[in-house]
Write an enzyme that holds these catalytic residues in place. Structure first.
Site, PDB file in Angstrom:
ATOM      1  N   ARG A  13       0.809  -1.229   0.000  1.00  0.00           N
ATOM      2  CA  ARG A  13       0.000   0.000   0.000  1.00  0.00           C
ATOM      3  C   ARG A  13       0.840   1.276   0.000  1.00  0.00           C
ATOM      4  O   ARG A  13       0.472   2.273  -0.608  1.00  0.00           O
ATOM      5  CB  ARG A  13      -0.934   0.003   1.202  1.00  0.00           C
ATOM      6  N   LYS A  44       3.122 -20.498   3.261  1.00  0.00           N
ATOM      7  CA  LYS A  44       2.309 -21.126   4.299  1.00  0.00           C
ATOM      8  C   LYS A  44       1.774 -20.032   5.218  1.00  0.00           C
ATOM      9  O   LYS A  44       2.359 -18.952   5.241  1.00  0.00           O
ATOM     10  CB  LYS A  44       3.154 -22.145   5.058  1.00  0.00           C
ATOM     11  N   ASP A  52       7.196 -24.563   0.987  1.00  0.00           N
ATOM     12  CA  ASP A  52       7.509 -24.990   2.343  1.00  0.00           C
ATOM     13  C   ASP A  52       9.026 -24.896   2.410  1.00  0.00           C
ATOM     14  O   ASP A  52       9.732 -25.764   1.904  1.00  0.00           O
ATOM     15  CB  ASP A  52       7.036 -26.434   2.575  1.00  0.00           C
ATOM     16  N   HIS A  53       9.521 -23.809   2.985  1.00  0.00           N
ATOM     17  CA  HIS A  53      10.959 -23.562   2.813  1.00  0.00           C
ATOM     18  C   HIS A  53      11.821 -24.645   3.446  1.00  0.00           C
ATOM     19  O   HIS A  53      12.990 -24.763   3.141  1.00  0.00           O
ATOM     20  CB  HIS A  53      11.345 -22.164   3.295  1.00  0.00           C
ATOM     21  N   GLU A  85      13.575 -23.937  18.832  1.00  0.00           N
ATOM     22  CA  GLU A  85      14.016 -22.552  18.670  1.00  0.00           C
ATOM     23  C   GLU A  85      14.344 -22.009  20.048  1.00  0.00           C
ATOM     24  O   GLU A  85      13.654 -22.335  21.020  1.00  0.00           O
ATOM     25  CB  GLU A  85      12.889 -21.711  18.071  1.00  0.00           C
ATOM     26  N   ASP A 132       1.984 -24.331  13.307  1.00  0.00           N
ATOM     27  CA  ASP A 132       3.019 -23.507  12.691  1.00  0.00           C
ATOM     28  C   ASP A 132       4.195 -24.341  12.181  1.00  0.00           C
ATOM     29  O   ASP A 132       4.835 -23.980  11.199  1.00  0.00           O
ATOM     30  CB  ASP A 132       3.508 -22.482  13.731  1.00  0.00           C
ATOM     31  N   HIS A 177       6.006 -28.119   8.013  1.00  0.00           N
ATOM     32  CA  HIS A 177       7.431 -28.435   7.860  1.00  0.00           C
ATOM     33  C   HIS A 177       7.802 -29.844   8.331  1.00  0.00           C
ATOM     34  O   HIS A 177       8.423 -30.614   7.618  1.00  0.00           O
ATOM     35  CB  HIS A 177       8.288 -27.453   8.652  1.00  0.00           C
TER      36      HIS A 177
HETATM   37  N1  LIG Z   1       8.403 -13.249   7.812  1.00  0.00           N
HETATM   38  C1  LIG Z   1       8.888 -14.443   7.646  1.00  0.00           C
HETATM   39  O1  LIG Z   1      10.057 -14.699   7.884  1.00  0.00           O
HETATM   40  C2  LIG Z   1       8.002 -15.553   7.113  1.00  0.00           C
HETATM   41  C3  LIG Z   1       8.461 -16.878   7.129  1.00  0.00           C
HETATM   42  C4  LIG Z   1       7.670 -17.885   6.573  1.00  0.00           C
HETATM   43  C5  LIG Z   1       6.442 -17.565   6.030  1.00  0.00           C
HETATM   44  N2  LIG Z   1       5.990 -16.282   6.070  1.00  0.00           N
HETATM   45  C6  LIG Z   1       4.700 -15.955   5.429  1.00  0.00           C
HETATM   46  O2  LIG Z   1       4.954 -15.059   4.384  1.00  0.00           O
HETATM   47  C7  LIG Z   1       3.895 -14.128   4.250  1.00  0.00           C
HETATM   48  C8  LIG Z   1       4.418 -12.720   4.350  1.00  0.00           C
HETATM   49  O3  LIG Z   1       5.040 -12.512   5.599  1.00  0.00           O
HETATM   50  P1  LIG Z   1       5.499 -11.065   6.100  1.00  0.00           P
HETATM   51  O4  LIG Z   1       5.977 -11.278   7.480  1.00  0.00           O
HETATM   52  O5  LIG Z   1       6.407 -10.478   5.123  1.00  0.00           O
HETATM   53  O6  LIG Z   1       4.118 -10.269   6.098  1.00  0.00           O
HETATM   54  P2  LIG Z   1       3.826  -8.763   6.480  1.00  0.00           P
HETATM   55  O7  LIG Z   1       5.093  -8.069   6.778  1.00  0.00           O
HETATM   56  O8  LIG Z   1       2.793  -8.759   7.510  1.00  0.00           O
HETATM   57  O9  LIG Z   1       3.122  -8.248   5.157  1.00  0.00           O
HETATM   58  C9  LIG Z   1       3.751  -7.881   3.984  1.00  0.00           C
HETATM   59  C10 LIG Z   1       3.375  -6.478   3.494  1.00  0.00           C
HETATM   60  O10 LIG Z   1       2.107  -6.501   2.892  1.00  0.00           O
HETATM   61  C11 LIG Z   1       1.640  -5.168   2.795  1.00  0.00           C
HETATM   62  N3  LIG Z   1       0.185  -5.138   2.951  1.00  0.00           N
HETATM   63  C12 LIG Z   1      -0.537  -5.370   4.050  1.00  0.00           C
HETATM   64  N4  LIG Z   1      -1.831  -5.224   3.798  1.00  0.00           N
HETATM   65  C13 LIG Z   1      -1.955  -4.885   2.500  1.00  0.00           C
HETATM   66  C14 LIG Z   1      -3.042  -4.588   1.646  1.00  0.00           C
HETATM   67  N5  LIG Z   1      -4.290  -4.627   2.067  1.00  0.00           N
HETATM   68  N6  LIG Z   1      -2.772  -4.294   0.361  1.00  0.00           N
HETATM   69  C15 LIG Z   1      -1.518  -4.253  -0.118  1.00  0.00           C
HETATM   70  N7  LIG Z   1      -0.460  -4.529   0.666  1.00  0.00           N
HETATM   71  C16 LIG Z   1      -0.663  -4.830   1.956  1.00  0.00           C
HETATM   72  C17 LIG Z   1       2.297  -4.396   3.906  1.00  0.00           C
HETATM   73  O11 LIG Z   1       3.000  -3.272   3.385  1.00  0.00           O
HETATM   74  P3  LIG Z   1       2.271  -1.849   3.323  1.00  0.00           P
HETATM   75  O12 LIG Z   1       2.075  -1.447   4.733  1.00  0.00           O
HETATM   76  O13 LIG Z   1       3.209  -0.984   2.553  1.00  0.00           O
HETATM   77  O14 LIG Z   1       0.997  -2.065   2.617  1.00  0.00           O
HETATM   78  C18 LIG Z   1       3.280  -5.417   4.521  1.00  0.00           C
HETATM   79  O15 LIG Z   1       4.536  -4.867   4.779  1.00  0.00           O
HETATM   80  C19 LIG Z   1       2.904 -14.507   5.305  1.00  0.00           C
HETATM   81  O16 LIG Z   1       1.960 -15.342   4.716  1.00  0.00           O
HETATM   82  C20 LIG Z   1       3.721 -15.266   6.318  1.00  0.00           C
HETATM   83  O17 LIG Z   1       2.927 -16.193   7.018  1.00  0.00           O
HETATM   84  C21 LIG Z   1       6.760 -15.276   6.579  1.00  0.00           C
END
Ligand SMILES: NC(=O)c1ccc[n+]([C@@H]2O[C@H](COP(=O)([O-])OP(=O)(O)OC[C@H]3O[C@@H](n4cnc5c(N)ncnc54)[C@H](OP(=O)(O)O)[C@@H]3O)[C@@H](O)[C@H]2O)c1
Lengths: 338, 508
Positions: B60, B169, B198-199, B237, B256, B261
């Protein structure tokens, strides 16, 4: 030509010394049940080197002798081996000497050491005839022997006629050979005799070749490789380097002999060998130009991309060759064209 | 693709990517900055990225292409692991980075995206190939997929090009929502276009399990109930939930970690060899194994599944909070920050062999490994406590990827004094080369169209079927939590679960 025989060295004695070395390494380790040294061996690596090395002082000269030890140590991590470093000092006095030591490292967060054994043999040319018998006794059983001949001239010594049949892979480096044509003919003979030959001058152009292949993955050039009519390769050394010959022959091996290949001097000395490659044909033009030590630029239809070309160490080059199992048919075809 | 390229040298050249554009939804988020961009940059560093390559980011926050490039530059420079950051290479890479701002629920976004993709294809020569990466919260998956569908973005412009989608996931919050997600995906995409990441499966050692089992002749004959006593899979962890307390509270360790995994890891350890090493053949075998895991009845769950939650404790000489004291967590939360489950596989190879799986937060250290415990020698010739210790094969996934085999050897000297010794193979140091991160491997695979390491819907469903009864059973009960101190190896009940079969958890 040789006179007094040098004090004999015996493979058995060296092996005994190695055994003692292992025992003392084992004793140095504590009584803690999870430690102890791990002896690892996947081949015999025989490195032959003339000392001091001949050759120029430019960037293309072979590394200094101290580097051999380091290179071997580096290779051990990926290819644990019984390393035999055969040093051939210049001079006419008979000399034959050997010593053993271990290369150890601690890879598992200090839980256990891995050690490989290294044997160093020094023999002047007059004493070289005694060496094959020693080597035969020292090769690790049931494992391949790789001969890395750092100095092309050494292969001319008759002792190597006896050592070569023991090897399943011969690694050489044509970068600094004096008469490339003759030398390549020799490699061809060895190759056709059934020995796998690897040339680090060929290994060094892998990235050039890969970049050419990458050019033709490009949307604008896909399927157009066969339209190439001429290829120009510019090099920065005074004489035509073997690397440029290989590159030219490779293009012909890929596209057919009728492709015109021009090898020409780039006009200015650079700290690298190949400066530029231009591929042209009806409606096709693409080039790869060396920009600096670490990168080339690839260009096609006004679109350019920078690619990393980090300088590779000898260990990295040898590692690439060791990673290839079986014959390298593309290299064999290229060698046949030269 | 590169089929007609006469310059190929499969012996030496790295796999190269075909031209394409990668659209990252959630590009402003944690996963994109921490994992995706560094992985893509690293691929460029290795000369794997083709000249015709582009990334189109979306979230956004309003940003110009330039601002997006700057932001991603900072992220890559910060999160790149064991690789140098080269400014000149970055500049070149960054020319292919674009950004389109917009809310995922706004249909206009997808129209704008379609326009951008067209320009990018012409500018960067991406050949019409597009990979969509859903790096957003799962609640957005539905709207994105619908949006892509209504703008027709799932359809490749011509025969030779492709459109694919990567989903992160969790694939559903339970069996029902997993089905819903699947229906939503398949309304727009064909299964062949869908890559569920699934990393764990991208980790080198998990892949190496296959090489180890099926590339060697000596292990497979022992790989069955006759010789293997039990298997322990541990994913521990040391950290707590940090700032993700709110999210984690709804998830828990079983959802989770184990549902996805660890069951995938278990399937890799226990599956039958496939006839060929091809994506669907391997995945068929994995799926078959997952379907063979016994689904427990309530009375079995009582004995074979243990939830845990960490209370306050001390780690490394410092006080650590309990889960209920973490930010955003309900002080009465029943969340399992630890789960241990005994699974059985009902097939001829594994009947009767327990697979103990545990995963927890705030454990003494970060470690993931698999221990295959063999039966003891049938007759103990040597009267020593040591010689009756069974052989163990440990497949270490993190932190140091590797394999060790523990066996007994005679100590030098008189008498038959025995001592366990271990034969170690360390993945990183034995090959001396940097191992690619899981995201590098998986991104490379999806762009190449190789789905071997990706999860298929039938696998997702099979593992939910195994886990759902446990979740339901736990949901109906109130446990006396917390039941383990931060910095310990989990609740006592988990030790008792193994003790009932005469086993003990190893200390990894
Ligand atoms: N983080 C990890 O290490 C990790 C590991 C394994 C799996 N995952 C999975 O990967 C996915 C992403 O994880 P994440 O931690 O990166 O998520 P996040 O930080 O919560 O979300 C990613 C970005 O999406 C944007 N966003 C939120 N709502 C939006 C909307 N309505 N329209 C457009 N953009 C929007 C936000 O940026 P803006 O504020 O600029 O919109 C936010 O920074 C999730 O499904 C998570 O379960 C994450």
């Amino acid at each position: 030509m040789s006179t007094a025989a040098p004090a004999p060295i015996q493979a058995e004695k060296i092996l005994k010394e190695l055994e003692n070395l292992w025992i003392s390494l084992g004793q140095q380790e504590g009584e803690d049940e999870s430690t102890g040294v791990l002896r690892a061996c996947s081949m015999t690596l025989l490195v032959a080197i003339e000392e001091p090395p001949f050759g120029g002082e430019d960037a293309a000269a072979p590394d200094t002798r101290a580097d051999v030890g380091e290179t071997v140590a580096e290779l051990m991590h990926d290819y644990p081996s019984r390393a035999i470093v055969l040093r051939v000092p210049m001079g006419d006095a008979p000399l034959l000497d050997a010593r053993v030591f271990a290369q150890c490292w601690m890879p598992f967060g200090r839980r256990q050491q891995i050690c490989c054994e290294q044997i160093e043999i020094s023999a002047t040319r007059p004493s070289l005839p005694h060496v094959p018998a020693v080597i035969r006794g020292l090769t690790a059983p049931d494992l391949p022997l790789v001969l890395w001949c750092r100095d092309a001239d050494l292969l001319e010594a008759p002792a190597f006629d006896q050592i070569l049949p023991l090897a399943s892979l011969l690694i050489v480096d044509s970068r600094a050979v004096r008469s490339p044509r003759q030398w390549l003919a020799k490699l061809r003979t060895l190759e056709s005799g059934g020995l796998r030959v690897a040339d680090l001058a060929w290994t060094r152009i892998t990235r050039w070749r890969e970049s050419v292949a990458q050019l033709f993955d490009h949307v604008d050039l896909r399927g157009l490789a066969r339209k190439i009519e001429s290829v120009t390769i510019r090099y920065s050394t005074p004489d035509v380097p073997v690397a440029a010959m290989y590159l030219g022959a490779w293009v012909r091996a890929c596209l057919g002999r009728e492709v015109g290949v021009t090898l020409e001097q780039a006009g200015q000395a650079m700290p690298w060998v190949i400066q530029e490659m231009v591929l042209e044909g009806a409606g096709v033009r693409a080039s790869i130009v060396r920009r600096d030590r670490n990168a080339v630029e690839m260009e096609t239809s006004g679109h350019s991309t920078r690619l990393q070309f980090q300088r590779l160490t000898d260990a990295e080059l040898v590692r690439e060759e060791l990673s290839i199992r079986g014959r390298d048919e593309i290299y064999e075809r290229v060698l046949d064209l030269l | 693709m590169a089929d007609a390229n006469p310059f190929q040298d499969p012996l030496r050249f790295e796999r190269r990517l075909p031209p394409c554009a990668v659209v990252i939804f959630g590009a402003n988020g944690d996963l994109a900055q921490r994992k995706l961009l560094p992985a893509l940059y690293r691929l460029a560093f290795e000369r794997r990225i083709p000249p015709g390559f582009a990334i189109l980011g979306n979230s956004r926050t309003e940003m110009s292409d330039e601002q997006f490039r700057d932001k991603m530059r900072d992220a890559v420079a910060r999160f790149l692991e064991d690789s140098p950051f080269e400014q000149a290479l970055w500049d070149d890479f960054a020319r292919g980075l674009y950004y389109v701002a917009g809310d995922l629920s706004d249909p206009g976004l997808y129209q704008r995206m379609a326009g951008r993709l067209e320009t990018i294809a012409a500018e960067r020569k991406t050949g019409g190939n597009v990979l969509y990466y859903l790096s957003t919260q799962p609640s957005h998956y539905g709207p994105v997929i619908e949006g892509l569908g209504s703008a027709g973005l799932q359809k490749a412009p011509d025969e030779g090009s492709w459109r694919r989608i990567v989903i992160e996931k969790p694939f559903g919050h339970n069996l029902t929502t997993a089905f819903e997600l699947d229906r939503c995906v398949h309304k727009v995409f064909d299964e062949s276009q869908v890559y569920r990441i699934d990393h764990y499966l991208g980790k080198e050692t998990v892949q190496n399990i296959l090489a180890f089992r099926f590339g060697n002749g000596i292990f497979e004959p022992l790989w069955n109930r006759r010789y293997i006593n039990h298997v322990q899979i541990t994913a521990a962890e040391s950290i707590g939930v940090g700032s993700r307390g709110g999210y984690y509270q709804e998830a828990g360790a079983l959802r989770d970690m184990i549902q996805n995994h660890l069951l995938q890891v278990m399937a890799t350890v226990a599956m039958e060899p496939s006839a060929v090493f091809e994506p669907n053949a391997v995945r068929d075998e994995r799926a078959k194994l997952l379907r063979s895991i016994r689904i427990m009845k309530p009375q079995e769950i009582e004995l074979n599944a243990v939830p845990g939650q960490y209370g306050p404790g001390r780690i490394g000489g410092e006080d650590a909070k309990g889960f209920r004291q973490e930010k955003g967590v309900d002080p009465e939360a029943q969340t399992d920050t630890y789960s241990a489950v005994t699974f059985f596989v009902d097939n001829w190879r594994w009947a009767g062999v327990p697979f103990y799986i545990r995963s927890g937060k705030r454990m003494p250290k970060r470690v993931t490994d698999i221990a295959i415990q063999f039966n003891t020698a049938p007759l103990s010739l040597f009267p020593s406590e040591v010689s009756s210790r069974p052989n163990q094969l440990i497949l270490r996934i993190q932190p140091e990827e590797g394999i060790s085999l523990r066996f007994v050897s005679k100590q030098p000297g008189g008498g038959m004094r025995m001592r366990p010794v271990s034969m170690d193979f360390n993945y990183g140091s034995s090959f001396g080369v940097r191992t690619p991160t899981a995201y590098e491997t998986l991104l490379l695979d999806v762009i190449m169209g190789d789905s071997t390491l990706y999860t298929r819907q039938d696998m997702v469903e099979a593992s939910w079927r195994v886990v759902q009864p446990i979740l339901d059973y736990w949901a109906e009960r109130k446990f006396d939590l917390p039941n383990y101190a931060a910095g310990s190896w989990g609740p006592k009940a988990s030790d008792e679960m193994l003790a009932r079969r005469g086993h003990v958890w190893r200390i990894p």
